[in-house]
Motif scaffolding. Sequence first.
Motif, PDB file in Angstrom:
ATOM      1  N   GLY A 284      -5.643   4.521 -15.780  1.00 53.92           N
ATOM      2  CA  GLY A 284      -4.342   3.926 -15.478  1.00 53.92           C
ATOM      3  C   GLY A 284      -3.924   4.133 -14.036  1.00 53.92           C
ATOM      4  N   ARG A 285      -4.197   5.314 -13.505  1.00 52.03           N
ATOM      5  CA  ARG A 285      -3.857   5.629 -12.107  1.00 52.03           C
ATOM      6  C   ARG A 285      -4.704   4.842 -11.114  1.00 52.03           C
ATOM      7  N   SER A 286      -5.946   4.579 -11.486  1.00 51.98           N
ATOM      8  CA  SER A 286      -6.908   4.057 -10.507  1.00 51.98           C
ATOM      9  C   SER A 286      -6.488   2.737  -9.884  1.00 51.98           C
ATOM     10  N   GLN A 287      -5.844   1.868 -10.649  1.00 47.67           N
ATOM     11  CA  GLN A 287      -5.463   0.587 -10.048  1.00 47.67           C
ATOM     12  C   GLN A 287      -4.459   0.778  -8.912  1.00 47.67           C
TER      13      GLN A 287
ATOM     14  N   LYS B 177       0.798  -1.221   0.000  1.00 43.79           N
ATOM     15  CA  LYS B 177       0.000   0.000   0.000  1.00 43.79           C
ATOM     16  C   LYS B 177       0.841   1.285   0.000  1.00 43.79           C
ATOM     17  N   PRO B 178       1.883   1.404   0.821  1.00 48.39           N
ATOM     18  CA  PRO B 178       2.630   2.672   0.826  1.00 48.39           C
ATOM     19  C   PRO B 178       3.254   3.050  -0.520  1.00 48.39           C
ATOM     20  N   ALA B 179       3.487   2.089  -1.402  1.00 49.33           N
ATOM     21  CA  ALA B 179       4.100   2.375  -2.704  1.00 49.33           C
ATOM     22  C   ALA B 179       3.081   2.774  -3.767  1.00 49.33           C
ATOM     23  N   MET B 180       1.804   2.582  -3.494  1.00 51.17           N
ATOM     24  CA  MET B 180       0.785   2.810  -4.521  1.00 51.17           C
ATOM     25  C   MET B 180       0.720   4.271  -4.986  1.00 51.17           C
ATOM     26  N   ALA B 181       0.847   5.236  -4.078  1.00 46.31           N
ATOM     27  CA  ALA B 181       0.765   6.653  -4.461  1.00 46.31           C
ATOM     28  C   ALA B 181       1.911   7.022  -5.409  1.00 46.31           C
ATOM     29  N   ARG B 182       3.101   6.490  -5.154  1.00 43.71           N
ATOM     30  CA  ARG B 182       4.247   6.755  -6.035  1.00 43.71           C
ATOM     31  C   ARG B 182       3.963   6.213  -7.437  1.00 43.71           C
ATOM     32  N   LEU B 183       3.383   5.022  -7.523  1.00 43.54           N
ATOM     33  CA  LEU B 183       3.086   4.434  -8.826  1.00 43.54           C
ATOM     34  C   LEU B 183       1.996   5.214  -9.559  1.00 43.54           C
ATOM     35  N   ALA B 184       1.015   5.733  -8.824  1.00 45.25           N
ATOM     36  CA  ALA B 184      -0.024   6.561  -9.446  1.00 45.25           C
ATOM     37  C   ALA B 184       0.599   7.821 -10.045  1.00 45.25           C
ATOM     38  N   SER B 185       1.551   8.416  -9.332  1.00 49.54           N
ATOM     39  CA  SER B 185       2.218   9.615  -9.829  1.00 49.54           C
ATOM     40  C   SER B 185       3.037   9.312 -11.083  1.00 49.54           C
TER      41      SER B 185
ATOM     42  N   THR C  34       2.421   6.984 -13.157  1.00 50.93           N
ATOM     43  CA  THR C  34       1.440   6.727 -14.209  1.00 50.93           C
ATOM     44  C   THR C  34       1.002   8.028 -14.868  1.00 50.93           C
ATOM     45  N   THR C  35       0.760   9.053 -14.071  1.00 55.65           N
ATOM     46  CA  THR C  35       0.367  10.351 -14.638  1.00 55.65           C
ATOM     47  C   THR C  35       1.453  10.886 -15.557  1.00 55.65           C
ATOM     48  N   LYS C  36       2.697  10.846 -15.110  1.00 53.08           N
ATOM     49  CA  LYS C  36       3.808  11.324 -15.943  1.00 53.08           C
ATOM     50  C   LYS C  36       3.910  10.514 -17.232  1.00 53.08           C
ATOM     51  N   ALA C  37       3.741   9.197 -17.134  1.00 49.45           N
ATOM     52  CA  ALA C  37       3.819   8.344 -18.325  1.00 49.45           C
ATOM     53  C   ALA C  37       2.689   8.671 -19.290  1.00 49.45           C
ATOM     54  N   GLY C  38       1.495   8.868 -18.766  1.00 50.20           N
ATOM     55  CA  GLY C  38       0.355   9.185 -19.617  1.00 50.20           C
ATOM     56  C   GLY C  38       0.539  10.500 -20.356  1.00 50.20           C
ATOM     57  N   GLU C  39       1.057  11.496 -19.641  1.00 45.41           N
ATOM     58  CA  GLU C  39       1.315  12.794 -20.286  1.00 45.41           C
ATOM     59  C   GLU C  39       2.393  12.653 -21.361  1.00 45.41           C
ATOM     60  N   ARG C  40       3.459  11.904 -21.060  1.00 48.35           N
ATOM     61  CA  ARG C  40       4.542  11.692 -22.024  1.00 48.35           C
ATOM     62  C   ARG C  40       4.040  10.976 -23.273  1.00 48.35           C
ATOM     63  N   LEU C  41       3.107  10.035 -23.096  1.00 51.27           N
ATOM     64  CA  LEU C  41       2.586   9.249 -24.211  1.00 51.27           C
ATOM     65  C   LEU C  41       1.411   9.916 -24.920  1.00 51.27           C
ATOM     66  N   GLY C  42       0.965  11.050 -24.403  1.00 46.54           N
ATOM     67  CA  GLY C  42      -0.166  11.738 -25.019  1.00 46.54           C
ATOM     68  C   GLY C  42      -1.497  11.057 -24.769  1.00 46.54           C
ATOM     69  N   LYS C  43      -1.625  10.362 -23.665  1.00 52.14           N
ATOM     70  CA  LYS C  43      -2.882   9.688 -23.328  1.00 52.14           C
ATOM     71  C   LYS C  43      -3.947  10.710 -22.963  1.00 52.14           C
ATOM     72  N   SER C  44      -5.189  10.350 -23.165  1.00 54.05           N
ATOM     73  CA  SER C  44      -6.299  11.229 -22.800  1.00 54.05           C
ATOM     74  C   SER C  44      -6.396  11.307 -21.282  1.00 54.05           C
ATOM     75  N   PRO C  45      -7.011  12.378 -20.770  1.00 49.92           N
ATOM     76  CA  PRO C  45      -7.210  12.459 -19.311  1.00 49.92           C
ATOM     77  C   PRO C  45      -7.961  11.242 -18.765  1.00 49.92           C
ATOM     78  N   GLU C  46      -8.913  10.720 -19.535  1.00 45.48           N
ATOM     79  CA  GLU C  46      -9.678   9.540 -19.091  1.00 45.48           C
ATOM     80  C   GLU C  46      -8.769   8.316 -18.982  1.00 45.48           C
ATOM     81  N   ASP C  47      -7.875   8.137 -19.964  1.00 44.06           N
ATOM     82  CA  ASP C  47      -6.941   7.006 -19.921  1.00 44.06           C
ATOM     83  C   ASP C  47      -5.980   7.133 -18.743  1.00 44.06           C
ATOM     84  N   ILE C  48      -5.554   8.349 -18.457  1.00 45.97           N
ATOM     85  CA  ILE C  48      -4.643   8.565 -17.321  1.00 45.97           C
ATOM     86  C   ILE C  48      -5.351   8.246 -16.016  1.00 45.97           C
ATOM     87  N   VAL C  49      -6.581   8.708 -15.873  1.00 45.20           N
ATOM     88  CA  VAL C  49      -7.350   8.416 -14.651  1.00 45.20           C
ATOM     89  C   VAL C  49      -7.532   6.908 -14.492  1.00 45.20           C
TER      90      VAL C  49
END
Length: 192
Positions: free
Chosen positions: A86-89, A59-67, A69-84
């Motif tokens: 991807g982060r949710s898991q 659990k303590p590592a999950m927030a880091r992975l969500a962050s 994920t956001t950076k990866a989504g922005e780098r890949l040009g993912k839609s805001p919905e895809d980023i959300v």
Amino acid sequence: MPPRNDAALEFLLSRRSRPAKTLVAPAPNRDELMPLLTAASRTPDHGKLEPWRFIVVEKPAMARLASITTKAGERLGKSPEDIVKGRSQFELGQLAVVVVEVQQSSPKIPAIEQTYSAGAVCLALLNAALAAGWGANWLSGWVSHDATFCAEAFDLQPHERIAGLIHIATESTPPPERPRPDLAALTTWVDK
């Protein structure tokens, strides 16, 4: 006739993954997780290459992975919905086991068989968690296929990739049944 294990067969005939978003605390602790990892490691493995390994995300590592994920989504040009999505898991996750496929150099064992073994580990872990009474779900998604994300999040090497993220925790609601395959349409019998 070989001896039957009716309880195991009934479990396999009725098993159902639990949606990851419905899994809540508590998750298995390290002692409770080890038998599940042991069961998963008993998967078919041609040549005993062990073309997989585990990374346990607590659990303590999950927030880091969500962050990440956001950076990866922005780098890949993912839609805001895809980023959300991807982060949710990671935002909702209690515990996940990353099953990493580790391709081994072998003149006898083709790469595809190593991939199959890693996939079998994912299913074995999922079923072991469910059989032990936990809720569990096998996820992947766009983040697990992005080499940059995998390197930053899990320090994966070029010969490694994610076979699956197996989320394991407590089931909060029973999952609905879903349509199952039409076996008659998918099965061919060869008798001569």
